[in-house]
Design a protein around this motif. Structure first.
Motif, mmCIF file in Angstrom:
data_model
loop_
_atom_site.group_PDB
_atom_site.id
_atom_site.type_symbol
_atom_site.label_atom_id
_atom_site.label_comp_id
_atom_site.label_asym_id
_atom_site.label_seq_id
_atom_site.Cartn_x
_atom_site.Cartn_y
_atom_site.Cartn_z
ATOM 1 N N ILE A 1 40.361 -85.291 49.049
ATOM 2 C CA ILE A 1 41.358 -84.260 49.360
ATOM 3 C C ILE A 1 42.757 -84.711 48.932
ATOM 4 O O ILE A 1 43.537 -83.934 48.365
ATOM 5 N N ALA A 2 43.075 -85.994 49.183
ATOM 6 C CA ALA A 2 44.395 -86.515 48.822
ATOM 7 C C ALA A 2 44.625 -86.423 47.311
ATOM 8 O O ALA A 2 45.724 -86.074 46.852
ATOM 9 N N THR A 3 43.608 -86.717 46.529
ATOM 10 C CA THR A 3 43.725 -86.616 45.066
ATOM 11 C C THR A 3 44.118 -85.203 44.656
ATOM 12 O O THR A 3 45.039 -85.000 43.848
ATOM 13 N N GLY A 4 43.396 -84.230 45.208
ATOM 14 C CA GLY A 4 43.692 -82.846 44.859
ATOM 15 C C GLY A 4 45.056 -82.392 45.336
ATOM 16 O O GLY A 4 45.801 -81.720 44.594
ATOM 17 N N VAL A 5 45.439 -82.749 46.556
ATOM 18 C CA VAL A 5 46.724 -82.297 47.130
ATOM 19 C C VAL A 5 47.900 -82.887 46.359
ATOM 20 O O VAL A 5 48.871 -82.185 46.033
ATOM 21 N N ILE A 6 47.833 -84.182 46.047
ATOM 22 C CA ILE A 6 48.936 -84.838 45.321
ATOM 23 C C ILE A 6 49.129 -84.192 43.952
ATOM 24 O O ILE A 6 50.246 -83.833 43.557
ATOM 25 N N LEU A 7 48.017 -84.031 43.208
ATOM 26 C CA LEU A 7 48.129 -83.443 41.871
ATOM 27 C C LEU A 7 48.560 -81.977 41.944
ATOM 28 O O LEU A 7 49.287 -81.483 41.079
ATOM 29 N N TRP A 8 48.158 -81.284 42.991
ATOM 30 C CA TRP A 8 48.488 -79.870 43.168
ATOM 31 C C TRP A 8 50.007 -79.679 43.218
ATOM 32 O O TRP A 8 50.545 -78.726 42.637
ATOM 33 N N ALA B 1 45.902 -73.412 35.420
ATOM 34 C CA ALA B 1 45.191 -74.527 34.774
ATOM 35 C C ALA B 1 45.446 -75.827 35.524
ATOM 36 O O ALA B 1 44.527 -76.633 35.732
ATOM 37 N N TRP B 2 46.703 -76.039 35.938
ATOM 38 C CA TRP B 2 47.048 -77.280 36.630
ATOM 39 C C TRP B 2 46.382 -77.350 38.008
ATOM 40 O O TRP B 2 45.893 -78.402 38.421
ATOM 41 N N GLN B 3 46.354 -76.229 38.708
ATOM 42 C CA GLN B 3 45.702 -76.191 40.020
ATOM 43 C C GLN B 3 44.200 -76.431 39.895
ATOM 44 O O GLN B 3 43.604 -77.146 40.712
ATOM 45 N N LEU B 4 43.607 -75.851 38.854
ATOM 46 C CA LEU B 4 42.170 -76.068 38.652
ATOM 47 C C LEU B 4 41.892 -77.527 38.302
ATOM 48 O O LEU B 4 40.883 -78.095 38.734
ATOM 49 N N LEU B 5 42.792 -78.154 37.544
ATOM 50 C CA LEU B 5 42.630 -79.577 37.240
ATOM 51 C C LEU B 5 42.669 -80.405 38.521
ATOM 52 O O LEU B 5 41.888 -81.352 38.691
ATOM 53 N N ALA B 6 43.575 -80.049 39.443
ATOM 54 C CA ALA B 6 43.668 -80.763 40.720
ATOM 55 C C ALA B 6 42.360 -80.644 41.503
ATOM 56 O O ALA B 6 41.836 -81.637 42.041
ATOM 57 N N ILE B 7 41.802 -79.435 41.552
ATOM 58 C CA ILE B 7 40.541 -79.223 42.279
ATOM 59 C C ILE B 7 39.396 -79.945 41.573
ATOM 60 O O ILE B 7 38.536 -80.563 42.213
ATOM 61 N N PHE B 8 39.384 -79.880 40.244
ATOM 62 C CA PHE B 8 38.320 -80.521 39.467
ATOM 63 C C PHE B 8 38.321 -82.035 39.683
ATOM 64 O O PHE B 8 37.276 -82.644 39.942
ATOM 65 N N VAL C 1 38.077 -70.803 44.904
ATOM 66 C CA VAL C 1 38.079 -69.378 45.263
ATOM 67 C C VAL C 1 39.115 -69.106 46.350
ATOM 68 O O VAL C 1 39.863 -68.113 46.299
ATOM 69 N N LEU C 2 39.187 -69.990 47.348
ATOM 70 C CA LEU C 2 40.116 -69.805 48.463
ATOM 71 C C LEU C 2 41.567 -69.780 47.991
ATOM 72 O O LEU C 2 42.393 -69.009 48.503
ATOM 73 N N THR C 3 41.886 -70.630 47.011
ATOM 74 C CA THR C 3 43.259 -70.701 46.510
ATOM 75 C C THR C 3 43.542 -69.682 45.408
ATOM 76 O O THR C 3 44.624 -69.694 44.819
ATOM 77 N N LYS C 4 42.571 -68.819 45.110
ATOM 78 C CA LYS C 4 42.701 -67.794 44.069
ATOM 79 C C LYS C 4 42.855 -68.404 42.677
ATOM 80 O O LYS C 4 43.320 -67.747 41.742
ATOM 81 N N THR C 5 42.483 -69.688 42.541
ATOM 82 C CA THR C 5 42.519 -70.320 41.221
ATOM 83 C C THR C 5 41.430 -69.746 40.334
ATOM 84 O O THR C 5 41.627 -69.566 39.129
ATOM 85 N N LEU C 6 40.271 -69.481 40.915
ATOM 86 C CA LEU C 6 39.171 -68.809 40.229
ATOM 87 C C LEU C 6 38.697 -67.643 41.087
ATOM 88 O O LEU C 6 38.771 -67.705 42.317
ATOM 89 N N THR C 7 38.217 -66.608 40.428
ATOM 90 C CA THR C 7 37.541 -65.547 41.164
ATOM 91 C C THR C 7 36.147 -66.036 41.548
ATOM 92 O O THR C 7 35.652 -67.029 41.007
ATOM 93 N N PHE C 8 35.525 -65.323 42.465
ATOM 94 C CA PHE C 8 34.186 -65.730 42.882
ATOM 95 C C PHE C 8 33.226 -65.713 41.699
ATOM 96 O O PHE C 8 32.437 -66.649 41.500
#
Length: 559
Positions: free
Chosen positions: A101-108, A120-127, A153-160
């Motif tokens: 979680i920390a990895t994703g939050v920091i990069l986000w 794209a950047w948010q999806l990279l953080a989640i990925f 999906v929750l962050t609206k980065t991708l649709t379902f």
């Protein structure tokens, strides 16, 4: 059995009963023992004799009821003591989950570079958070991947529909179907029969057994254009049977007897054999097509095979031996194994009906994999047809397919990574990365050899971001080939090298090529060992293919 009178028609004394009256009834509680050792009580009505003296007294009733109640209370107390009100924690491991979680939050919250969209950047953080979770495993891999999809999906980065789009991709399903085939292969005994034949011929040493599998797979590679089909439909069942025959099983502490080394060896060499032939991996024709579009030269089957033969052969010899030295099986030689295998074969007798059905189904499926291009039947359709035969004939039941938890887990996490990696490309992150690399290397002013070497390393190790060879080739092949040609690299040589590396880089991770999740899913090798030895073998392969291969390519006139 004890009977407990609970009430009677008489209270403190006895009364007379006329001949016309029915005898008094007494409610009793009968106790019986159940199969789990507990008491069961049932209330029954008993009729006493006409003689009132046979009716028990109130004092007797009270004493007996009290004794029974005391017994029941003690039994209940014992049950309460043995039950555990606080069962052990079965949720996520908190520290690995926190790291993910920390990895994703920091990069986000890091500002996106110029030229990269916020999505794209948010999806990279989640990925990357998902990749960290897959490495540290706070939960099973499928659960980690599902959390990643849920976050996107929750962050609206991708649709379902976008997040779950890869569940319609054929490759994850082909991998899952491979596990179902392996179930039938082992269940019928056909796997053991073939395994014993291999042991009889090559089983006096573990290294000999490994080489026999490696070169068998390489011989089949040009005929079966799906590395996932080769690994899952043919070699995984065979390797698992061989391991079982040698007393090496996943999960019981015997993995290192033979299975761990054999699984890792077969996986790494499947990447090598895929690089040796144009038709050995489904994405190789894409490399050839992009080569034609970029430099207007045709990358044909014969040229590919001739250029790859020498470095490929050296890798097929070196890699199993190197793994044998640094990740050795504990059982290295077994001079009595061929004799024992022959005895086992004699004991098995002729093939059973289910073995014959399984063998016939396998031949039909492999035939469709070989000639599917002419018949317009793709690899996953052929696998579904094969599984349908096994289900209809009862060789494999649907209940057994549902019980293959590893298949469904692998399907989940592999499809999730394909979806996220695919949308990183669609959102423009990969093209931004390629252009940035191109500008950086082009501005260094180095010779074409050094510039091409840097491009090769960046192209190769960026595969950590991809769950598909085809996606990597489609996103980066053209850009890197164009830059290499512009910097002075012979265009045809550059195309060949990038095409070969597009297969070899699959050995880095447990998701980088179709055979990776299949062999990893057998659970013989830990994730840390898989990635660690994957990186080490990648270095060895690059040295062999650019070193030995470079000399060979000079000899045949590629540069």
């Amino acid at each position: 059995m004890a009977s407990l009178p609970l009430s009677s028609s008489c209270q403190l004394g006895f009364r007379t009963i006329s001949p016309r009256q029915s005898p008094p009834s007494i409610s009793v509680l009968r106790s019986t023992s159940t199969s789990n050792g507990r008491k069961r009580f049932q209330q029954n009505s008993l009729t006493t004799a006409a003689n009132p003296l046979l009716v028990p007294s109130s004092i007797s009733l009270t004493n007996r009821v009290a004794r029974k109640i005391n017994t029941v209370v003690r039994a209940s107390s014992a049950t309460a003591v043995t039950s555990n009100p606080n069962p052990p924690w079965q949720g996520a491991a908190m520290k690995p989950l926190a790291a993910s979680i920390a990895t994703g939050v920091i990069l986000w919250f890091v500002p996106a570079p110029a030229g990269v969209s916020r999505n794209a950047w948010q999806l990279l953080a989640i990925f990357l958070a998902t990749i960290v979770g897959i490495i540290t495993q706070p939960l099973p891999l499928g659960a980690v991947a599902l959390l990643g999809l849920g976050a996107s999906v929750l962050t609206k980065t991708l649709t379902f529909s976008a997040a779950f789009s890869a569940f319609g991709d054929p490759i994850p399903w082909l991998i899952a179907l491979a596990f179902f085939f392996a179930r039938g292969f082992i269940k019928t005994g056909l796997g053991n029969r073939i395994a014993y034949q291999f042991v009889r011929l090559f089983g006096s040493s573990s290294l000999g057994l490994g080489y026999s599998l490696v070169f068998s797979e390489a011989l089949l590679a040009p005929a079966i254009p799906s590395v996932a089909a080769r690994a899952g439909g043919i070699f995984l069942p065979l390797v698992k049977s061989l391991c079982a025959a040698c007393g090496s099983n996943a999960g019981d502490g015997t993995e290192n007897r033979l299975g761990a080394w054999l699984m890792l060896t077969c996986f790494q060499t499947s990447c090598i054999s895929s690089a040796m032939f144009l038709t050995a991996m489904a994405a190789n024709p894409l490399s050839a097509n992009l080569t034609l579009n970029t430099i207007k030269q045709n990358l044909g089957w014969t040229d590919w095979a001739k250029a790859a033969f020498v470095p490929g052969l050296v890798s097929l010899i070196v890699v199993p031996l190197l793994l044998y030295l640094i990740y050795p099986p504990t059982v290295k030689s077994s001079p009595d194994a061929p004799k024992l295998a022959k005895e086992k074969l004699e004991k098995m007798g002729p093939m059973s009906r289910n073995e014959i059905i399984m063998a016939g189904t396998l031949l039909v499926t492999v035939g469709l994999w070989v000639f599917g291009g002419f018949l317009n039947v793709d690899a996953v359709t052929a696998a579904i047809m094969g599984l349908s035969i096994l289900l209809v004939t009862g060789v494999v039941t649907w209940k057994e397919c549902l019980a293959e938890s590893v298949a469904w887990d692998t399907l989940t996490w592999f499809a999730a990574l394909i979806a996220m990696a695919g949308y990183l490309n669609k959102y423009g992150l990969i093209s931004w990365f390629s252009q940035t690399v191109v500008k950086f290397v082009g501005g260094l002013g180095l010779s074409w050899q050094l510039s091409f070497g840097i491009l090769v390393l960046l192209y190769f190790y960026s595969h950590y971001l991809f769950a598909s060879g085809a996606a990597h080739i489609g996103a980066m092949f053209t850009a890197f080939l164009s830059v290499a040609s512009a910097l002075g690299t012979p265009p045809y040589l550059g195309a060949m090298v990038l095409a070969f590396l597009s297969n070899l880089m699959g050995g880095l991770t447990h998701y980088g090529i179709g055979s990776a999740p299949i062999y990893y899913g057998a659970n013989y090798v830990s994730l840390a060992n898989w990635w660690g030895y994957g990186f080490l073998i990648s270095v060895v392969n690059i040295i062999i293919w650019l070193g030995v291969g470079g000399v060979w390519w000079k000899a045949i006139g590629l540069w």
